[in-house]
Design an enzyme around this catalytic site. Structure first.
Site, short mmCIF file in Angstrom:
data_model
loop_
_atom_site.label_atom_id
_atom_site.label_comp_id
_atom_site.label_asym_id
_atom_site.label_seq_id
_atom_site.Cartn_x
_atom_site.Cartn_y
_atom_site.Cartn_z
N ASP A 152 72.51 -87.95 -35.17
CA ASP A 152 71.81 -87.41 -36.32
C ASP A 152 72.71 -87.14 -37.53
OD1 ASP A 152 73.23 -85.40 -35.11
OD2 ASP A 152 71.66 -83.88 -35.32
N GLY B 146 81.48 -109.69 -53.57
CA GLY B 146 81.60 -111.13 -53.79
C GLY B 146 82.35 -111.81 -52.67
N GLU C 147 84.65 -115.93 -57.24
CA GLU C 147 85.36 -117.17 -57.01
C GLU C 147 84.47 -118.38 -57.32
OE1 GLU C 147 87.35 -117.14 -53.17
OE2 GLU C 147 87.61 -114.98 -53.27
N THR D 189 97.39 -115.61 -54.72
CA THR D 189 98.47 -116.59 -54.64
C THR D 189 98.68 -117.06 -53.20
OG1 THR D 189 99.97 -114.67 -54.68
CG2 THR D 189 99.70 -115.92 -56.73
#
Length: 615
Positions: A319, A346, A389, A456
């Site tokens: 709960d 995303g 992206e 990167t």
């Protein structure tokens, strides 16, 4: 959520390595006369902006010295054997032997009388350019013998910087006939001409990035090479990161990791990583119907934890108002109050919704704020991260929302979340000419973010099934690299060239490897037959597995590689992470981040390498 695959099946993001042609954008600041104009109507001057031993940054400055507008330009020069351009921007560069040719892009070929442009590029070797030609003529514009152009002034410095004003100063240039005055450039455009070695600039915008350079003019009105460039950001305007004075050490925690990977918030404590990080990106929330939405409700706030699974050793009850990862993160913050947690939206799979969302950035920002600041978990999160992206480019899907869409989105997010919340973004590391970093206004958006996480990694991988084998996270270029501009140095240099200070950039580290099978060559550059087997995804494997099953046999461009049987892998180790962290400090970057916690060893040795390397 019903139309999306289960989150536990979501795979790592990748930077699509699909730049079609070898056309390297060169940093030659080369403003040239058009083909129908006299070559002497333009000059091109060269300066080495920096040198770090294994490479250098060079800059050309091109100026229209005629009386009519130049419509295009071409600059040519020779480099001695062993010196070459490795990455560049804002021009198309090709080579034939030791002869290099740079041509304008579609948007920067026109120069009005008196206008000049500066470009920069990275190179390797120690040679200097010679035999320079601008549209077929001498690069000095046919200056009088015995009347040399002035030298470059010193790189300007700034003092008295406020939200709207600053004072520049620089060391004097020299000339055989004397210096007449100096042209001062802001963001590549001339703003004034002064007779002294200082200038007070005003009317600036708070929280905005600016670049300044200076060109000397002699008594014959000849101009010399540009000074080095000063990059700075005026105070104000952005968010206030409570950890702004320290290096960022940020890790991604995935909500689907609690399933097959059996990785939970408590593992951050037992591995020792919690004491060595500064930020966590919780991945991912979804972007649907123009709004930020829950990614996985069960993992996020409903899953019940037993006492032995819980951060504080206390079991969830049926709960209690909040369970799941959110409640565990709340407990983590209670024990480690220095950690800032951002909700990331995303990612590779869920970036398709951003295009619709940015059609109304204000409404999108409101939806994200309402979700992040939901009273049930508002105390858990310190801000938002947007992982798109890619804006105005292709990832899993292709976006056509326009170059301004990223800036508009980040501006709306900052306006809604205010100065006391963090607003960040994960961004592409595509440093190629005309690549993803050139597709959107990353420079303009930077004024609204606390920092960018530059991805990167995933430059190369087994999506190119036949190879060539290459490190997926090269720090620098190297002979034989499959794609120019696909390395960390090229990405960071390009972003700095867009006026983004290093203090807003984090270097990315992958806690996993990329691999091929059917490989016979031990060193990079070999052929393959497909992806190597991986625990969760072909061609992908956690560092904690690879360090045991396929130990490193060599390094290239700051990244380790290994050949085990017919499998070839590249990945980062504590030693290569140390190298990358040293480079991060040399570049003046904000810090580093990694994808993601569960790929590390049970004692968190990669997270520790980042922590140690940034101290």
């Amino acid at each position: 959520m019903s139309t999306a695959p289960p989150l536990r099946t979501r795979l790592y993001r990748r930077l699509a390595a699909t730049v079609a042609v070898f056309a390297l954008p060169i940093a030659g600041l080369v403003g040239l006369a058009g083909p129908a104009q006299a070559a002497t109507s333009a000059t091109a001057t060269y300066a080495k902006a920096s040198d770090w031993g294994s490479g250098f940054e060079g800059r050309w400055t091109v100026k229209n010295t005629g009386t009519t507008t130049l419509s295009s330009w071409t600059v040519e020069w020779d480099y001695p054997a062993g010196t070459r351009v490795t990455s560049a921007w804002d021009a198309t560069v090709t080579s034939s032997g030791n002869r290099w040719t740079a041509k304008n892009l579609g948007w920067n070929g026109s120069l009005t009388p008196g206008q000049s442009i500066t470009f920069g590029f990275n190179g390797s070797g120690t040679g200097a350019p010679s035999g320079c030609k601008i549209n077929g003529g001498a690069c000095d514009g046919g200056s009088q013998p015995g009347d040399a152009a002035p030298s470059a002034p010193g790189t300007p410095t700034a003092s008295g910087v406020t939200e709207t004003a600053l004072t520049l100063s620089w060391s004097a240039a020299t000339d055989d006939k004397g210096i007449k005055n100096y042209d001062v450039y802001r963001n590549g455009a001339k703003v004034t001409t002064v007779t002294g070695t200082g200038y007070g600039d005003s009317g600036l915008t708070k929280g905005t990035s600016y670049t300044y350079s200076v060109v000397a003019r002699d008594t014959a009105d000849q101009t010399g090479p540009s000074s080095g460039e000063l990059a700075l950001t005026t105070p104000g305007g952005g968010g206030t990161d409570p950890g702004a004075g320290t290096k960022v050490k940020l890790g991604y925690f995935t909500n689907w990791g609690v399933y097959g990977r059996n990785y939970h918030v408590k593992n951050l404590v037992t591995s020792g990583s919690a004491s060595k990080i500064t930020h966590i990106n919780y991945a991912f929330g979804n972007v649907q119907g123009g709004k930020c939405t829950i990614g996985d409700a069960y993992a996020d706030y409903d899953k019940a934890y037993t006492a032995d699974q819980s951060v504080d050793g206390k079991a969830d009850t049926w709960d209690q108002p909040l369970r799941g990862n959110f409640n565990q993160l709340r407990k983590l913050k209670a024990q480690y109050p220095h950690i800032k947690i951002l909700w990331s939206f995303g990612g590779w799979t869920w970036s398709g919704g951003f295009g619709q969302a940015v059609s109304n950035p204000t409404a999108f920002a409101q939806s994200c704020y309402d979700l992040v600041e939901d009273p049930r978990w508002a105390d858990v999160f310190d801000g938002i991260d947007l992982d798109w992206e890619y804006p105005n480019a292709c990832g899993l899907t292709c976006d056509t929302s326009g170059a301004a869409s990223l800036k508009n989105m980040m501006q709306a997010m900052r306006a809604k979340f205010g100065a006391n919340n963090l607003v960040t973004a994960a961004i592409s590391a595509d440093g190629a000419n005309g690549g993803k970093l050139d597709a959107a206004d990353y420079g303009g958006a930077a004024q609204y973010v606390d920092f960018y996480n530059v991805m990167t990694y995933d430059f190369f991988g087994s999506w190119a099934a036949q190879g060539p084998t290459a490190p997926h996270s090269p720090l620098t270029a190297y002979p034989g690299i499959p794609q120019d501009g696909f390395n960390s140095e090229a990405a960071i240099t390009k972003l700095k060239g867009k006026g983004i200070p290093g203090s807003k950039l984090n270097l990315g580290i992958g806690f996993y490897g990329r691999g091929w099978t059917g490989v016979t060559q031990a060193t990079p550059g070999g052929t393959a037959t497909g992806p190597a087997p991986g625990t969760y995804e072909p061609g992908n494997e956690d560092y904690k597995v690879l360090k045991v099953t396929c130990p490193s046999t060599g390094t290239i461009a700051g990244t380790a590689y290994a050949k085990c049987g017919s499998n070839w892998w590249s990945y980062d180790t504590p030693a290569t992470v140390a190298t990358k962290m040293n480079w991060t400090k040399q570049q003046g970057l904000r810090g580093a981040f990694f994808w993601e916690f569960s790929g590390d060893t049970t004692n968190g040795e990669l997270a520790n390498a980042i922590h140690t390397g940034l101290q």
